[in-house]
Design a protein around this motif. Structure first.
Motif, PDB file in Angstrom:
ATOM      1  N   ILE A 236       7.370 -10.447  -8.095  1.00 31.05           N
ATOM      2  CA  ILE A 236       6.597 -11.322  -6.856  1.00 31.05           C
ATOM      3  C   ILE A 236       5.452 -11.583  -7.092  1.00 31.05           C
ATOM      4  O   ILE A 236       4.483 -10.739  -7.459  1.00 31.05           O
ATOM      5  CB  ILE A 236       6.981 -10.660  -5.416  1.00 31.05           C
ATOM      6  N   THR A 237       4.845 -13.017  -7.151  1.00 33.32           N
ATOM      7  CA  THR A 237       3.635 -13.260  -7.314  1.00 33.32           C
ATOM      8  C   THR A 237       2.940 -13.631  -5.700  1.00 33.32           C
ATOM      9  O   THR A 237       3.684 -14.507  -4.989  1.00 33.32           O
ATOM     10  CB  THR A 237       3.275 -14.350  -8.413  1.00 33.32           C
ATOM     11  N   VAL A 238       1.937 -13.432  -5.463  1.00 32.54           N
ATOM     12  CA  VAL A 238       1.175 -13.616  -4.124  1.00 32.54           C
ATOM     13  C   VAL A 238      -0.013 -14.427  -4.549  1.00 32.54           C
ATOM     14  O   VAL A 238      -0.722 -13.994  -5.524  1.00 32.54           O
ATOM     15  CB  VAL A 238       0.830 -12.269  -3.441  1.00 32.54           C
ATOM     16  N   GLY A 239      -0.272 -15.413  -3.825  1.00 28.06           N
ATOM     17  CA  GLY A 239      -1.337 -16.429  -4.209  1.00 28.06           C
ATOM     18  C   GLY A 239      -1.931 -17.053  -3.115  1.00 28.06           C
ATOM     19  O   GLY A 239      -1.534 -16.808  -1.742  1.00 28.06           O
ATOM     20  N   GLY A 240      -2.900 -17.636  -3.431  1.00 27.71           N
ATOM     21  CA  GLY A 240      -3.748 -18.608  -2.444  1.00 27.71           C
ATOM     22  C   GLY A 240      -3.183 -20.053  -2.179  1.00 27.71           C
ATOM     23  O   GLY A 240      -2.106 -20.333  -2.664  1.00 27.71           O
ATOM     24  N   ARG A 241      -4.063 -20.912  -1.944  1.00 29.15           N
ATOM     25  CA  ARG A 241      -3.832 -22.202  -1.667  1.00 29.15           C
ATOM     26  C   ARG A 241      -3.377 -23.030  -2.757  1.00 29.15           C
ATOM     27  O   ARG A 241      -2.290 -24.001  -2.515  1.00 29.15           O
ATOM     28  CB  ARG A 241      -4.936 -22.729  -0.714  1.00 29.15           C
ATOM     29  N   ASN A 242      -4.083 -22.824  -3.717  1.00 31.27           N
ATOM     30  CA  ASN A 242      -3.852 -23.931  -4.899  1.00 31.27           C
ATOM     31  C   ASN A 242      -3.023 -23.532  -6.035  1.00 31.27           C
ATOM     32  O   ASN A 242      -3.476 -23.543  -7.300  1.00 31.27           O
ATOM     33  CB  ASN A 242      -5.265 -24.370  -5.389  1.00 31.27           C
TER      34      ASN A 242
ATOM     35  N   VAL B 132      -1.829  -6.203  -1.179  1.00 29.22           N
ATOM     36  CA  VAL B 132      -0.494  -6.760  -1.485  1.00 29.22           C
ATOM     37  C   VAL B 132       0.627  -5.682  -1.253  1.00 29.22           C
ATOM     38  O   VAL B 132       1.399  -5.718  -1.024  1.00 29.22           O
ATOM     39  CB  VAL B 132      -0.618  -7.448  -2.876  1.00 29.22           C
ATOM     40  N   ASN B 133       0.289  -4.462  -2.119  1.00 31.75           N
ATOM     41  CA  ASN B 133       1.198  -3.562  -2.077  1.00 31.75           C
ATOM     42  C   ASN B 133       1.376  -2.710  -0.629  1.00 31.75           C
ATOM     43  O   ASN B 133       2.271  -1.978  -0.571  1.00 31.75           O
ATOM     44  CB  ASN B 133       0.656  -2.241  -3.025  1.00 31.75           C
ATOM     45  N   ASP B 134       0.811  -3.048   0.268  1.00 30.26           N
ATOM     46  CA  ASP B 134       0.991  -2.576   1.694  1.00 30.26           C
ATOM     47  C   ASP B 134       2.249  -3.528   2.072  1.00 30.26           C
ATOM     48  O   ASP B 134       2.936  -2.858   3.085  1.00 30.26           O
ATOM     49  CB  ASP B 134      -0.063  -2.879   2.714  1.00 30.26           C
ATOM     50  N   PHE B 135       2.699  -4.456   1.557  1.00 33.01           N
ATOM     51  CA  PHE B 135       3.494  -5.354   1.840  1.00 33.01           C
ATOM     52  C   PHE B 135       4.787  -5.385   0.873  1.00 33.01           C
ATOM     53  O   PHE B 135       6.059  -5.376   1.322  1.00 33.01           O
ATOM     54  CB  PHE B 135       3.266  -6.902   1.920  1.00 33.01           C
ATOM     55  N   ILE B 136       4.480  -5.427  -0.398  1.00 36.65           N
ATOM     56  CA  ILE B 136       5.572  -5.475  -1.362  1.00 36.65           C
ATOM     57  C   ILE B 136       5.282  -4.308  -2.211  1.00 36.65           C
ATOM     58  O   ILE B 136       3.945  -4.299  -2.909  1.00 36.65           O
ATOM     59  CB  ILE B 136       5.661  -6.813  -2.308  1.00 36.65           C
ATOM     60  N   THR B 137       5.911  -3.326  -2.306  1.00 35.37           N
ATOM     61  CA  THR B 137       5.458  -1.857  -2.992  1.00 35.37           C
ATOM     62  C   THR B 137       5.449  -1.783  -4.467  1.00 35.37           C
ATOM     63  O   THR B 137       4.739  -1.045  -4.983  1.00 35.37           O
ATOM     64  CB  THR B 137       6.146  -0.994  -2.664  1.00 35.37           C
ATOM     65  N   GLU B 138       6.294  -2.707  -5.336  1.00 37.50           N
ATOM     66  CA  GLU B 138       6.231  -2.723  -6.714  1.00 37.50           C
ATOM     67  C   GLU B 138       6.747  -3.915  -7.350  1.00 37.50           C
ATOM     68  O   GLU B 138       7.252  -4.758  -6.409  1.00 37.50           O
ATOM     69  CB  GLU B 138       7.284  -1.730  -7.228  1.00 37.50           C
ATOM     70  N   ASN B 139       6.483  -4.259  -8.337  1.00 37.95           N
ATOM     71  CA  ASN B 139       6.805  -5.402  -9.015  1.00 37.95           C
ATOM     72  C   ASN B 139       6.222  -6.899  -8.520  1.00 37.95           C
ATOM     73  O   ASN B 139       6.790  -7.768  -8.305  1.00 37.95           O
ATOM     74  CB  ASN B 139       8.190  -5.542  -9.285  1.00 37.95           C
ATOM     75  N   VAL B 140       4.929  -6.691  -8.351  1.00 39.91           N
ATOM     76  CA  VAL B 140       4.355  -7.537  -7.681  1.00 39.91           C
ATOM     77  C   VAL B 140       2.771  -7.668  -8.233  1.00 39.91           C
ATOM     78  O   VAL B 140       2.316  -6.993  -8.754  1.00 39.91           O
ATOM     79  CB  VAL B 140       4.144  -7.261  -6.284  1.00 39.91           C
ATOM     80  N   VAL B 141       2.401  -9.031  -8.244  1.00 41.49           N
ATOM     81  CA  VAL B 141       1.045  -9.529  -8.731  1.00 41.49           C
ATOM     82  C   VAL B 141       0.308 -10.382  -8.015  1.00 41.49           C
ATOM     83  O   VAL B 141       0.919 -11.207  -7.398  1.00 41.49           O
ATOM     84  CB  VAL B 141       1.277 -10.066 -10.279  1.00 41.49           C
ATOM     85  N   ASP B 142      -0.864 -10.007  -7.568  1.00 45.98           N
ATOM     86  CA  ASP B 142      -1.613 -10.549  -6.763  1.00 45.98           C
ATOM     87  C   ASP B 142      -2.465 -11.675  -7.526  1.00 45.98           C
ATOM     88  O   ASP B 142      -3.535 -11.278  -8.207  1.00 45.98           O
ATOM     89  CB  ASP B 142      -2.651  -9.761  -5.978  1.00 45.98           C
ATOM     90  N   LEU B 143      -2.062 -12.879  -7.619  1.00 44.56           N
ATOM     91  CA  LEU B 143      -2.626 -13.989  -8.289  1.00 44.56           C
ATOM     92  C   LEU B 143      -4.217 -14.300  -7.935  1.00 44.56           C
ATOM     93  O   LEU B 143      -4.986 -14.529  -8.553  1.00 44.56           O
ATOM     94  CB  LEU B 143      -1.993 -15.020  -8.481  1.00 44.56           C
ATOM     95  N   ARG B 144      -4.479 -13.829  -6.654  1.00 47.61           N
ATOM     96  CA  ARG B 144      -5.989 -14.008  -6.036  1.00 47.61           C
ATOM     97  C   ARG B 144      -6.980 -12.989  -6.841  1.00 47.61           C
ATOM     98  O   ARG B 144      -8.128 -13.346  -6.717  1.00 47.61           O
ATOM     99  CB  ARG B 144      -5.728 -13.730  -4.687  1.00 47.61           C
ATOM    100  N   ASP B 145      -6.242 -12.088  -7.366  1.00 47.12           N
ATOM    101  CA  ASP B 145      -7.254 -10.990  -8.016  1.00 47.12           C
ATOM    102  C   ASP B 145      -7.503 -11.354  -9.438  1.00 47.12           C
ATOM    103  O   ASP B 145      -8.397 -10.716 -10.037  1.00 47.12           O
ATOM    104  CB  ASP B 145      -6.717  -9.681  -7.954  1.00 47.12           C
ATOM    105  N   LEU B 146      -6.880 -12.266  -9.983  1.00 43.44           N
ATOM    106  CA  LEU B 146      -6.979 -12.592 -11.543  1.00 43.44           C
ATOM    107  C   LEU B 146      -7.960 -13.494 -11.500  1.00 43.44           C
ATOM    108  O   LEU B 146      -8.606 -14.474 -10.859  1.00 43.44           O
ATOM    109  CB  LEU B 146      -5.907 -13.329 -11.912  1.00 43.44           C
TER     110      LEU B 146
END
Length: 199
Positions: free
Chosen positions: A95-101, A185-199
């Motif tokens: 699961i990738t978590v991202g912003g607006r764009n 992000v890990n407070d919502f999805i605990t594993e196999n998740v990448v926060d694209l906002r941090d990249l």
């Protein structure tokens, strides 16, 4: 000696008593009540080979909408692809978590304190957004959906209406209980998740 009875003679006392009872219930208890009442449906993977590692609970109105689209030849293919998108969450996929764009799988919509998220089904067009909230880590309550083209620009009246519909469906199932919150992000999805906002 009989079982003690709680007698409530006015409506405000009944509402107060109900609120106190709900306060002591866990979110799992409330989910079970909502599922047993038919307000929520525990979505199953589309194939038996897909593991059930996370949970998507679907509002009864969204479930009806999906079932109707699957039975209509004109919409069945796109609805099936949307279910495949949801399978990624259920099956424990990345699961990738991202912003607006960006083209992330899921994002928290603004204002963030409303705790309304959207899952994006972007391929093929028309792109679909599934709105919902987290009940607890790895448990997403999907309430409503819309075609991205119909929602207009972010912040439009249609987008705001979709977010309001999400919170309204949540209240039908969980009353005054707020959605799950967290700082990472890990407070919502605990594993196999990448926060694209941090990249």
């Amino acid at each position: 000696m009989g079982i003690p009875c709680i007698c409530v003679t006015n409506l405000s006392a009944l509402i107060t008593l109900t609120h106190r009872l709900l306060t002591y219930m866990s979110i799992r208890d409330e989910i079970n009540i909502a599922v047993n009442a038919g307000w929520l449906v525990n979505m199953q993977p589309t194939l038996p080979s897909i593991p059930h590692r996370r949970i998507i609970l679907v509002s009864s109105s969204l479930q009806y909408e999906l079932e109707t689209e699957l039975q209509d030849q004109a919409t069945a293919h796109r609805a099936g692809l949307l279910l495949n998108t949801l399978d990624t969450f259920i099956g424990g996929g990345l699961i990738t978590v991202g912003g607006r764009n960006d083209d992330a799988y899921i994002k928290l919509l603004e204002p963030e304190d409303r705790q309304v998220w959207e899952i994006r089904s972007v391929d093929p067009k028309p792109s679909i957004r599934v709105f919902g909230r987290f009940a607890e880590p790895n448990v997403f309550v999907a309430t409503n959906k819309g075609f991205r083209r119909d929602l207009g620009a972010f912040g439009s009246a249609a987008f705001q209406r979709a977010m309001t519909d999400c919170t309204r469906e949540w209240v039908k199932c969980f009353h005054t209980r707020p959605a799950h919150t967290g700082k990472r992000v890990n407070d919502f999805i605990t594993e196999n998740v990448v926060d694209l906002r941090d990249l």
